[in-house]
Design a protein around this motif. Structure first.
Motif, short mmCIF file in Angstrom:
data_model
loop_
_atom_site.label_atom_id
_atom_site.label_comp_id
_atom_site.label_asym_id
_atom_site.label_seq_id
_atom_site.Cartn_x
_atom_site.Cartn_y
_atom_site.Cartn_z
N GLN A 142 -5.69 -13.14 -3.09
CA GLN A 142 -6.38 -13.78 -4.20
C GLN A 142 -5.39 -14.66 -4.95
O GLN A 142 -4.28 -14.23 -5.26
CB GLN A 142 -6.95 -12.75 -5.18
CG GLN A 142 -8.10 -11.97 -4.66
CD GLN A 142 -8.58 -10.94 -5.67
OE1 GLN A 142 -7.92 -10.64 -6.66
NE2 GLN A 142 -9.74 -10.36 -5.41
N ARG A 143 -5.78 -15.85 -5.25
CA ARG A 143 -4.86 -16.77 -5.93
C ARG A 143 -5.02 -16.71 -7.45
O ARG A 143 -4.25 -17.32 -8.17
CB ARG A 143 -5.06 -18.20 -5.43
CG ARG A 143 -4.72 -18.36 -3.95
CD ARG A 143 -3.24 -18.31 -3.62
NE ARG A 143 -2.69 -16.97 -3.53
CZ ARG A 143 -1.45 -16.69 -3.23
NH1 ARG A 143 -0.59 -17.62 -2.94
NH2 ARG A 143 -1.02 -15.45 -3.19
N GLU A 144 -6.02 -15.97 -7.95
CA GLU A 144 -6.22 -15.88 -9.40
C GLU A 144 -5.16 -15.00 -10.05
O GLU A 144 -4.80 -15.20 -11.20
CB GLU A 144 -7.60 -15.30 -9.75
CG GLU A 144 -8.77 -16.09 -9.21
CD GLU A 144 -9.13 -15.70 -7.79
OE1 GLU A 144 -9.00 -14.53 -7.40
OE2 GLU A 144 -9.52 -16.61 -7.05
N ASN A 145 -4.71 -13.98 -9.34
CA ASN A 145 -3.70 -13.05 -9.84
C ASN A 145 -2.37 -13.33 -9.16
O ASN A 145 -2.33 -13.92 -8.08
CB ASN A 145 -4.12 -11.60 -9.58
CG ASN A 145 -5.43 -11.26 -10.24
OD1 ASN A 145 -5.78 -11.82 -11.27
ND2 ASN A 145 -6.17 -10.35 -9.65
N TYR A 146 -1.32 -12.86 -9.78
CA TYR A 146 0.02 -13.05 -9.24
C TYR A 146 0.65 -11.69 -9.00
O TYR A 146 0.89 -10.95 -9.94
CB TYR A 146 0.88 -13.86 -10.21
CG TYR A 146 0.28 -15.21 -10.52
CD1 TYR A 146 0.65 -16.31 -9.77
CD2 TYR A 146 -0.65 -15.37 -11.54
CE1 TYR A 146 0.10 -17.57 -10.04
CE2 TYR A 146 -1.21 -16.61 -11.82
CZ TYR A 146 -0.82 -17.70 -11.06
OH TYR A 146 -1.38 -18.93 -11.33
N THR B 124 -7.88 5.46 -3.95
CA THR B 124 -7.22 4.44 -3.16
C THR B 124 -7.08 4.86 -1.71
O THR B 124 -7.38 4.10 -0.79
CB THR B 124 -5.84 4.10 -3.76
OG1 THR B 124 -6.03 3.67 -5.12
CG2 THR B 124 -5.14 3.00 -2.98
N ALA B 125 -6.62 6.07 -1.48
CA ALA B 125 -6.38 6.56 -0.13
C ALA B 125 -7.66 6.75 0.67
O ALA B 125 -7.68 6.57 1.88
CB ALA B 125 -5.58 7.87 -0.17
N PRO C 188 -8.24 0.90 3.45
CA PRO C 188 -7.50 0.48 2.26
C PRO C 188 -6.53 -0.68 2.54
O PRO C 188 -6.30 -1.50 1.67
CB PRO C 188 -6.75 1.75 1.83
CG PRO C 188 -6.73 2.63 3.02
CD PRO C 188 -7.96 2.27 3.82
N LEU C 189 -6.00 -0.75 3.74
CA LEU C 189 -5.07 -1.84 4.06
C LEU C 189 -5.77 -3.19 4.02
O LEU C 189 -5.24 -4.17 3.49
CB LEU C 189 -4.42 -1.59 5.42
CG LEU C 189 -3.22 -2.46 5.76
CD1 LEU C 189 -2.12 -2.32 4.73
CD2 LEU C 189 -2.69 -2.09 7.13
N LYS C 190 -6.98 -3.25 4.53
CA LYS C 190 -7.76 -4.49 4.50
C LYS C 190 -8.08 -4.89 3.06
O LYS C 190 -8.00 -6.06 2.69
CB LYS C 190 -9.04 -4.31 5.30
CG LYS C 190 -9.88 -5.56 5.40
CD LYS C 190 -11.12 -5.32 6.24
CE LYS C 190 -12.00 -6.55 6.29
NZ LYS C 190 -13.21 -6.33 7.08
N HIS C 191 -8.41 -3.91 2.24
CA HIS C 191 -8.72 -4.16 0.83
C HIS C 191 -7.48 -4.72 0.11
O HIS C 191 -7.58 -5.70 -0.64
CB HIS C 191 -9.19 -2.87 0.16
CG HIS C 191 -9.36 -2.99 -1.31
ND1 HIS C 191 -10.44 -3.62 -1.88
CD2 HIS C 191 -8.58 -2.58 -2.34
CE1 HIS C 191 -10.32 -3.59 -3.19
NE2 HIS C 191 -9.20 -2.96 -3.49
N ILE C 192 -6.33 -4.12 0.33
CA ILE C 192 -5.09 -4.57 -0.30
C ILE C 192 -4.74 -5.97 0.17
O ILE C 192 -4.35 -6.83 -0.63
CB ILE C 192 -3.93 -3.59 -0.02
CG1 ILE C 192 -4.17 -2.25 -0.73
CG2 ILE C 192 -2.58 -4.18 -0.39
CD1 ILE C 192 -4.15 -2.31 -2.24
N ALA C 193 -4.86 -6.23 1.47
CA ALA C 193 -4.55 -7.56 2.01
C ALA C 193 -5.41 -8.63 1.35
O ALA C 193 -4.90 -9.69 0.95
CB ALA C 193 -4.74 -7.57 3.52
N LEU D 6 0.83 -1.20 0.00
CA LEU D 6 0.00 0.00 0.00
C LEU D 6 0.86 1.25 0.00
O LEU D 6 0.60 2.20 -0.74
CB LEU D 6 -0.95 0.01 1.19
CG LEU D 6 -1.88 1.22 1.30
CD1 LEU D 6 -2.76 1.36 0.06
CD2 LEU D 6 -2.74 1.12 2.55
N LYS D 7 1.90 1.26 0.79
CA LYS D 7 2.80 2.42 0.85
C LYS D 7 3.42 2.70 -0.53
O LYS D 7 3.40 3.84 -1.01
CB LYS D 7 3.90 2.18 1.88
CG LYS D 7 4.89 3.30 2.00
CD LYS D 7 5.96 2.97 3.03
CE LYS D 7 7.04 4.02 3.03
NZ LYS D 7 8.16 3.65 3.89
#
Length: 74
Positions: free
Chosen positions: A52-56, A36-37, A42-47, A15-16
């Motif tokens: 997600q295992r669909e994206n890398y 985003t901010a 936002p930290l929970k959303h990023i985590a 996030l940073k």
């Protein structure tokens, strides 16, 4: 340099760096810094996104600092 597949344990670093990148190169992203901010938690959303295992999502660490990132979407 160490390249890792990122997960929720890297969310704060991600996030940073993402917020910094959104400020300096907004044209490279589909979202804005403000979107985003101002997102609720936002930290929970990023985590959640990083788990997600669909994206890398990969990150390059130099020492303890996340210095680069890339998201691969199949």
């Amino acid at each position: 340099m160490e390249v890792l597949r990122l997960d929720s344990s890297h969310a704060e670093d991600y996030l940073k760096l993402r917020l910094e990148a959104l400020k300096t190169n907004p044209e490279a992203f589909g979202a804005s810094y403000e979107e985003t901010a101002s997102r609720e938690n936002p930290l929970k959303h990023i985590a959640a996104r990083l788990d997600q295992r669909e994206n890398y999502t990969f990150g390059a660490y130099i020492g303890d600092s996340l210095s680069g990132m890339v998201v691969l979407i199949p």
